[in-house]
Design a protein around this motif. Structure first.
Motif, PDB file in Angstrom:
ATOM      1  N   LYS A   8       8.154   7.430  -8.941  1.00 34.52           N
ATOM      2  CA  LYS A   8       8.074   6.535 -10.168  1.00 34.52           C
ATOM      3  C   LYS A   8       8.469   4.644  -9.176  1.00 34.52           C
ATOM      4  N   GLU A   9       9.329   5.264  -8.473  1.00 31.36           N
ATOM      5  CA  GLU A   9       9.226   3.343  -8.168  1.00 31.36           C
ATOM      6  C   GLU A   9       8.124   3.166  -7.844  1.00 31.36           C
ATOM      7  N   LEU A  10       6.751   3.787  -6.073  1.00 31.94           N
ATOM      8  CA  LEU A  10       5.836   3.760  -6.180  1.00 31.94           C
ATOM      9  C   LEU A  10       5.245   3.148  -6.934  1.00 31.94           C
ATOM     10  N   GLU A  11       4.905   3.982  -8.514  1.00 28.56           N
ATOM     11  CA  GLU A  11       3.561   3.502  -9.401  1.00 28.56           C
ATOM     12  C   GLU A  11       4.357   2.146  -9.918  1.00 28.56           C
ATOM     13  N   SER A  12       5.446   2.207 -10.056  1.00 27.74           N
ATOM     14  CA  SER A  12       5.777   0.327 -10.457  1.00 27.74           C
ATOM     15  C   SER A  12       5.626  -0.221  -9.667  1.00 27.74           C
ATOM     16  N   LEU A  13       6.340   0.516  -8.259  1.00 27.57           N
ATOM     17  CA  LEU A  13       5.653  -1.589  -7.302  1.00 27.57           C
ATOM     18  C   LEU A  13       4.198  -1.247  -7.317  1.00 27.57           C
ATOM     19  N   VAL A  14       3.372  -0.765  -7.203  1.00 25.78           N
ATOM     20  CA  VAL A  14       2.142  -0.779  -7.168  1.00 25.78           C
ATOM     21  C   VAL A  14       1.262  -1.632  -8.351  1.00 25.78           C
ATOM     22  N   LEU A  15       1.595  -0.663  -9.897  1.00 24.99           N
ATOM     23  CA  LEU A  15       1.306  -0.742 -10.564  1.00 24.99           C
ATOM     24  C   LEU A  15       1.350  -2.831 -11.458  1.00 24.99           C
ATOM     25  N   GLU A  16       2.340  -3.019 -10.756  1.00 20.49           N
ATOM     26  CA  GLU A  16       3.767  -3.777 -10.955  1.00 20.49           C
ATOM     27  C   GLU A  16       3.439  -5.239 -10.122  1.00 20.49           C
ATOM     28  N   SER A  17       3.531  -5.043  -8.686  1.00 16.34           N
ATOM     29  CA  SER A  17       3.353  -6.413  -8.365  1.00 16.34           C
ATOM     30  C   SER A  17       2.293  -5.735  -7.208  1.00 16.34           C
ATOM     31  N   ASN A  18       2.298  -6.631  -6.654  1.00 19.24           N
ATOM     32  CA  ASN A  18       0.682  -6.607  -5.546  1.00 19.24           C
ATOM     33  C   ASN A  18       1.199  -5.948  -3.889  1.00 19.24           C
ATOM     34  N   TYR A  19       1.091  -4.247  -4.445  1.00 15.88           N
ATOM     35  CA  TYR A  19       2.338  -3.593  -3.211  1.00 15.88           C
ATOM     36  C   TYR A  19       0.178  -2.521  -3.732  1.00 15.88           C
ATOM     37  N   LYS A  20      -0.624  -2.647  -2.307  1.00 15.68           N
ATOM     38  CA  LYS A  20      -1.374  -2.330  -1.861  1.00 15.68           C
ATOM     39  C   LYS A  20      -1.874  -0.635  -1.606  1.00 15.68           C
ATOM     40  N   ALA A  21      -0.618  -0.721  -0.744  1.00 15.80           N
ATOM     41  CA  ALA A  21      -0.262   0.692   0.472  1.00 15.80           C
ATOM     42  C   ALA A  21       0.934   0.654   0.105  1.00 15.80           C
ATOM     43  N   VAL A  22       1.415   2.262   1.342  1.00 18.38           N
ATOM     44  CA  VAL A  22       2.808   2.930   0.865  1.00 18.38           C
ATOM     45  C   VAL A  22       2.970   3.293   2.272  1.00 18.38           C
ATOM     46  N   ARG A  23       4.203   3.321   2.870  1.00 24.73           N
ATOM     47  CA  ARG A  23       4.324   3.497   4.295  1.00 24.73           C
ATOM     48  C   ARG A  23       5.852   4.336   3.729  1.00 24.73           C
ATOM     49  N   PHE A  24       5.056   5.764   4.706  1.00 25.38           N
ATOM     50  CA  PHE A  24       5.729   7.486   4.825  1.00 25.38           C
ATOM     51  C   PHE A  24       6.657   7.057   6.391  1.00 25.38           C
TER      52      PHE A  24
END
Length: 344
Positions: free
Chosen positions: A148-164
């Motif tokens: 849910k944190e990932l989804e929130s950061l993508v949909l609500e801020s300008n995050y367009k990638a995620v680091r594993f």
């Protein structure tokens, strides 16, 4: 100053795949708005960009860098305990370096210094929405809250990638556990690439990456720092190089030719990486390769501007075309994030 050329004379046995397309010393020096406890030693000087391999018509986009709070900002944006930075890495210092190097934009990767608190990077993305894109840090908590944190950061801020970061997974667990697969799948649904940080060696995580790519082919993958594949000195290192090249068989995998100081065995301009860049472009295609600096760490290694110059020198040594360089210096990342950095 002339720069000596170091050629790798050990023959490398790479597998072939069809192309999918085409010394830091203690000192006290003021850096930016704060004081650093290190000074920079230049490994070479007077190295300019070659006009034949650097395009003046395409944007230059840095695929991998970090920012964190200045000491003055730390009260508002605190560091994660035990991860207080020793280098200057605030956005004003970054912007000055980018201007000097003529770099137009960048992908900001959430630094471990703030761990899962994305507020500092989020503030930078909001202030400079046309210049920066964010890559958040995946939280592999066993309760699944990171999804849910990932989804929130993508949909609500300008995050367009995620680091594993595999070293953040619970002890004894892999990125292919239920939470890891759920986040990887969610990234694909959201249309955000997953970056893999294999700092301790690609060979330790190759099976996980292959499993995730096979099970979720719609999720784009970015291999940070060419999978941390150092120039091979023995058979084991050669095997890791081969593993990297074999990942070209997954069309969704892209390679960051970034943090060259981490994977080279020589100093600036890291010309021992010429065979690596040549093989990566031959296997993946230039439009699946992207340059990255790893700011601010690179500043004390060779300098930010020099990081950009290094890839140009290496590309010339590898006889890459100006079209290849357009892709590596910006077009690849612009293709992954369409509409983010628009040509004037």
């Amino acid at each position: 100053m002339a720069v000596a050329t170091l050629r790798l004379t050990i023959p490398l046995a790479f597998s072939t795949h069809p192309l999918t397309s085409s010394l830091r010393f203690p000192a006290t020096k003021s850096i930016g708005n704060s004081t650093s406890s290190f000074r920079t030693v230049r490994m070479a000087a007077n190295v300019g960009s070659d006009p034949e391999t650097t395009s003046s018509t395409s944007r230059v986009i840095d695929s991998h860098l970090h920012v964190w709070a200045s000491p003055q900002e730390a009260a508002t944006y605190p560091y994660f305990p035990g991860q207080e930075p020793t280098l200057t890495g605030d956005v004003e210092f970054l912007l000055k370096n980018m201007e000097d190097a003529r770099v137009d934009g960048a992908l900001i990767v959430q630094p471990i210094n703030h761990k899962f608190d994305h507020s500092l990077v989020t503030s930078v993305l909001k202030k400079y929405p046309s210049k920066f894109v964010g890559c958040c840090l995946a939280n592999p908590a066993e309760d699944g809250s990171g999804i849910k944190e990932l989804e929130s950061l993508v949909l609500e801020s300008n995050y367009k990638a995620v680091r594993f970061n595999p070293y953040l997974w619970p002890s004894g667990q892999k990125m292919t556990n239920d939470v890891g697969k759920a986040m990887f799948s969610k990234a694909g649904e959201l249309g955000v690439p997953v970056g893999f940080m294999c700092m301790k060696g690609l060979d330790l995580h190759i099976a996980e990456i292959e499993e995730l790519c096979t099970e979720f082919p719609k999720t784009t993958v970015l291999l940070d720092h060419a999978g941390f594949c150092k120039v091979p000195e023995n058979g084991e290192a050669k095997d890791t190089y081969t593993q990297l090249m074999e990942l070209s068989g997954f069309p969704q995998v892209y390679v960051k030719f970034s943090a060259l100081f981490r994977i080279s065995r020589t100093g600036f301009p890291y010309q021992d990486l010429t065979p690596l860049l040549s093989q990566v472009v031959s296997n993946f295609g230039a439009n699946r390769v992207m340059w990255g600096s790893d700011f601010p760490f690179v500043v004390l290694e060779c300098g930010y501007k020099e990081a950009k110059e290094a890839v140009t020198i290496i590309a010339k040594q590898a006889s890459l075309s100006s079209s290849d360089m357009d892709w590596i210096l910006g077009k690849t990342l612009m293709q992954i994030f369409p509409g983010q950095w628009v040509l004037p």
